[in-house]
Design an enzyme around this catalytic site. Sequence first.
Site, mmCIF file in Angstrom:
data_model
loop_
_atom_site.group_PDB
_atom_site.id
_atom_site.type_symbol
_atom_site.label_atom_id
_atom_site.label_comp_id
_atom_site.label_asym_id
_atom_site.label_seq_id
_atom_site.Cartn_x
_atom_site.Cartn_y
_atom_site.Cartn_z
ATOM 1 N N ASP A 73 -30.758 44.978 -11.890
ATOM 2 C CA ASP A 73 -30.259 45.908 -10.867
ATOM 3 C C ASP A 73 -28.945 45.411 -10.282
ATOM 4 O O ASP A 73 -28.035 46.191 -10.041
ATOM 5 C CB ASP A 73 -31.266 46.034 -9.706
ATOM 6 C CG ASP A 73 -32.403 46.967 -10.082
ATOM 7 O OD1 ASP A 73 -32.304 47.609 -11.149
ATOM 8 O OD2 ASP A 73 -33.379 47.040 -9.324
ATOM 9 N N GLY A 96 -35.209 38.147 -29.513
ATOM 10 C CA GLY A 96 -34.669 39.494 -29.298
ATOM 11 C C GLY A 96 -33.485 39.450 -28.370
ATOM 12 O O GLY A 96 -33.190 38.427 -27.756
ATOM 13 N N ARG A 97 -32.822 40.589 -28.309
ATOM 14 C CA ARG A 97 -31.601 40.675 -27.524
ATOM 15 C C ARG A 97 -31.599 42.013 -26.808
ATOM 16 O O ARG A 97 -31.871 43.044 -27.432
ATOM 17 C CB ARG A 97 -30.441 40.630 -28.513
ATOM 18 C CG ARG A 97 -29.133 40.189 -27.979
ATOM 19 C CD ARG A 97 -28.188 40.033 -29.158
ATOM 20 N NE ARG A 97 -28.129 38.645 -29.570
ATOM 21 C CZ ARG A 97 -27.181 37.805 -29.148
ATOM 22 N NH1 ARG A 97 -26.238 38.220 -28.347
ATOM 23 N NH2 ARG A 97 -27.170 36.559 -29.561
ATOM 24 N N GLY A 98 -31.357 42.002 -25.520
ATOM 25 C CA GLY A 98 -31.278 43.253 -24.781
ATOM 26 C C GLY A 98 -29.877 43.479 -24.274
ATOM 27 O O GLY A 98 -28.954 42.729 -24.616
ATOM 28 N N ALA A 99 -29.710 44.495 -23.442
ATOM 29 C CA ALA A 99 -28.385 44.838 -22.940
ATOM 30 C C ALA A 99 -27.860 43.764 -21.983
ATOM 31 O O ALA A 99 -26.656 43.628 -21.791
ATOM 32 C CB ALA A 99 -28.448 46.189 -22.238
ATOM 33 N N ASP A 148 -38.510 49.733 -14.750
ATOM 34 C CA ASP A 148 -37.930 49.731 -16.099
ATOM 35 C C ASP A 148 -39.040 49.817 -17.149
ATOM 36 O O ASP A 148 -39.109 49.001 -18.065
ATOM 37 C CB ASP A 148 -37.081 48.458 -16.285
ATOM 38 C CG ASP A 148 -36.083 48.602 -17.419
ATOM 39 O OD1 ASP A 148 -35.852 49.731 -17.882
ATOM 40 O OD2 ASP A 148 -35.527 47.565 -17.850
ATOM 41 N N GLY A 185 -29.119 40.327 -21.831
ATOM 42 C CA GLY A 185 -29.392 38.927 -22.138
ATOM 43 C C GLY A 185 -30.158 38.760 -23.436
ATOM 44 O O GLY A 185 -30.366 39.716 -24.179
HETATM 45 P P1 ATP Z 1 -33.044 46.188 -22.392
HETATM 46 O O1 ATP Z 1 -31.960 45.195 -22.376
HETATM 47 O O2 ATP Z 1 -32.551 47.582 -22.567
HETATM 48 O O3 ATP Z 1 -33.973 46.048 -21.219
HETATM 49 P P2 ATP Z 1 -35.043 44.925 -24.073
HETATM 50 O O4 ATP Z 1 -36.219 45.081 -23.163
HETATM 51 O O5 ATP Z 1 -35.331 45.066 -25.546
HETATM 52 O O6 ATP Z 1 -33.916 45.957 -23.725
HETATM 53 P P3 ATP Z 1 -34.924 42.145 -23.386
HETATM 54 O O7 ATP Z 1 -35.847 42.326 -22.243
HETATM 55 O O8 ATP Z 1 -33.781 41.214 -23.235
HETATM 56 O O9 ATP Z 1 -34.333 43.545 -23.821
HETATM 57 O O10 ATP Z 1 -35.823 41.656 -24.612
HETATM 58 C C1 ATP Z 1 -35.341 41.573 -25.924
HETATM 59 C C2 ATP Z 1 -36.503 41.556 -26.903
HETATM 60 O O11 ATP Z 1 -37.178 40.326 -26.813
HETATM 61 C C3 ATP Z 1 -37.576 42.608 -26.584
HETATM 62 O O12 ATP Z 1 -37.286 43.813 -27.233
HETATM 63 C C4 ATP Z 1 -38.853 41.978 -27.113
HETATM 64 O O13 ATP Z 1 -39.058 42.370 -28.460
HETATM 65 C C5 ATP Z 1 -38.566 40.482 -27.061
HETATM 66 N N1 ATP Z 1 -39.302 39.825 -25.962
HETATM 67 C C6 ATP Z 1 -39.023 39.879 -24.644
HETATM 68 N N2 ATP Z 1 -39.877 39.145 -23.923
HETATM 69 C C7 ATP Z 1 -40.746 38.588 -24.811
HETATM 70 C C8 ATP Z 1 -41.907 37.724 -24.702
HETATM 71 N N3 ATP Z 1 -42.329 37.286 -23.533
HETATM 72 N N4 ATP Z 1 -42.560 37.402 -25.834
HETATM 73 C C9 ATP Z 1 -42.145 37.864 -27.039
HETATM 74 N N5 ATP Z 1 -41.089 38.678 -27.204
HETATM 75 C C10 ATP Z 1 -40.381 39.037 -26.119
#
Ligand code: ATP
Length: 340
Positions: A192, A46-49, A165, A51
């Site tokens: 943060d 997955g990808r968030g804002a 969060d 990383g």
């Molecule tokens: P934001 O950047 O807005 O916080 P987010 O929480 O989706 O959004 P990330 O925390 O980078 O962003 O996570 C990206 C995705 O990776 C998540 O939506 C989740 O589906 C997946 N993910 C994160 N941590 C794990 C993990 N420990 N095991 C399995 N999947 C994970």
Amino acid sequence: MAERPSNLFAERTRERIKQQACGKLLIDEECYHFTSDDLTDLGEIGRGAFGTVNKMIFKEGKVMAVKRIRSTVDEKEQKQLLMDLEVVMNSNECPYIVQFYGALFKEGDCWICMELMDTSLDKFYKYIYERKQQRIPESILAKITVATVQALNYLKEELSIIHRDVKPSNILLHRRGDIKLCDFGICGKLVDSIAETKDAGCRPYMAPERIDPERAKGYDVRSDVWSLGITLMEVATGLFPYPKWDSVFEQLYQVVKGDPPRLQTSYNGMEFSQEFVDFVNTCLNKDERERPKYGPLLEMPFILRGQRSHTDVAVYVTDILEKMVKDGITEFTTNQPAES
Ligand code: ATP
Ligand code: MG
């Protein structure tokens, strides 16, 4: 001949960089020193804002989730974050928080190694409501609520951590029935520090007292209780409870000046129990002074019902995950690679 000072400086710098790029992993009570070279990438999850999260395998054979997030903190803060992380790594009494294995800083990124789960609640609920036109049963919502409140309470009481969060993507699910909270501590602090240096944009789960510049003050767990209310309303109805915001100003106006979202026993053609409605609406009290902390929340009838219930989360989650795999939405992330 004495070494020239500039060489000495270069040597020390190299040594420092090397040290920083090395971290400590604690897996099943075994401690390993590791660098990024000891991890083999098995693909992006997955990808968030801020990383990306990848499935990786450590050379000793452990498959894990590795979150790589940009780090804007200085060396002193890095050390502090790693020390804080050790406290979290060594605490494994709470079944509702994701296990951290360790972290390292490398070339301006922080690599955070944690337990690999199968999916997050955002992907899960969107699949059920949008793709399948079904609903998550209240018995499962109750289990999600119990796990999240217990996790938040544990973080606060045992580790003195306020999450900051809480949202569906930070609640993770495993097919063995585990529901776990992630992205607290080091992850939150790195985000943060990025947010301080750059406008982080709308943070849609943020409580009114956090958004309103006139009320800005120290963070209190009750702001997380608001985010929990928004999260539960979203995963229970399949829709984010505010209309889409086009600007930060619009968010500020609606959250701070408007009425809070209100769940009802009959809502958008769906029926909810009075206990669930009361729980969500209690979290969504706009005045933080009237919003309870975890102690009173844990005594609410909806939580007690969730704790008593024998609903099999593993069966439900596995069934949905299998459907998601068939529909090509996800793969079982926790599958181990084939033995060679
Ligand atoms: P934001 O950047 O807005 O916080 P987010 O929480 O989706 O959004 P990330 O925390 O980078 O962003 O996570 C990206 C995705 O990776 C998540 O939506 C989740 O589906 C997946 N993910 C994160 N941590 C794990 C993990 N420990 N095991 C399995 N999947 C994970
Ligand atoms: Mg996250």
